[in-house]
Design a protein around this motif. Structure first.
Motif, PDB file in Angstrom:
ATOM      1  N   VAL A 120      11.497  58.840   3.088  1.00 58.07           N
ATOM      2  CA  VAL A 120      11.298  57.399   3.126  1.00 58.07           C
ATOM      3  C   VAL A 120      12.663  56.737   3.102  1.00 58.07           C
ATOM      4  N   CYS A 122      14.750  52.804   3.054  1.00 60.78           N
ATOM      5  CA  CYS A 122      14.567  51.394   2.732  1.00 60.78           C
ATOM      6  C   CYS A 122      15.887  50.669   2.929  1.00 60.78           C
ATOM      7  N   LEU A 135       9.388  49.754   3.167  1.00 62.49           N
ATOM      8  CA  LEU A 135       9.672  51.187   3.226  1.00 62.49           C
ATOM      9  C   LEU A 135       9.203  51.743   4.560  1.00 62.49           C
ATOM     10  N   CYS A 160       5.574  52.222   9.206  1.00 61.75           N
ATOM     11  CA  CYS A 160       5.977  51.091   8.375  1.00 61.75           C
ATOM     12  C   CYS A 160       4.773  50.167   8.210  1.00 61.75           C
TER      13      CYS A 160
END
Length: 166
Positions: A120, A122, A135, A160
């Motif tokens: 993941v 960000c 994220l 997403c």
């Protein structure tokens, strides 16, 4: 190139605004061995691993150091990004060629226990007030998440928002 803090330091010294991480964060994060130490000292769990130098690889001294690690393994250059030079090995015996591949990108490599999970990412915007972006989950279309999976839309799906619970 441009991720190790030198460019950021130059821009900061000249008073030129830039986006992204600053000099210290960039310098610390590009060196995986140093970053692991910072993360570990902050109480985060990181994979077990050992650093292997080019000299240790040539002499064969690295084999004893990895004996305490549990397979499967991931081997990567200490200073590179985007999975460049990364290899996987299912057994200790399969490790023989992996450090040589990683060492092509510098004089140090990390041999770590491979952690399976969800990747993941960000992004964060802002300076004084930080705003996290949604994220994004990266799902490779093969079982190995390498450079191509990160940058070739045909090699991975980006989901997403990421499929994570709160």
């Amino acid at each position: 190139w441009g991720e190790d803090g030198r460019l950021q330091g130059l821009l900061e010294t000249l008073g030129i605004p830039h986006t992204g991480s600053g000099m210290l964060a960039s310098a610390l994060s590009i060196d995986k061995a140093i970053a692991k130490g910072v993360f570990r000292s902050a109480g985060l769990t990181v994979p077990e691993g050992v650093e292997v130098t080019a000299a240790e690889h040539v002499a064969g001294d690295w084999r004893a150091a990895v004996a305490g690690l549990r397979p499967p393994f991931v081997v990567k250059p200490v200073i590179e990004g985007s999975a460049t030079g990364m290899s996987h090995a299912a057994t200790v015996g399969a490790l023989d060629a992996a450090p040589a591949n990683a060492l092509r990108y510098g004089g140090r490599a990390l041999v770590e226990e491979r952690v399976m999970g969800v990747e993941v990412t960000c992004g964060v915007l802002g300076t004084r007030e930080l705003v996290p972006l949604p994220l994004v989950e990266l799902v490779p279309r093969s079982d190995v998440n390498e450079y191509q999976a990160k940058y070739d839309p045909a090699a991975a799906r980006e989901i997403c928002p990421a499929r994570l619970d709160s």
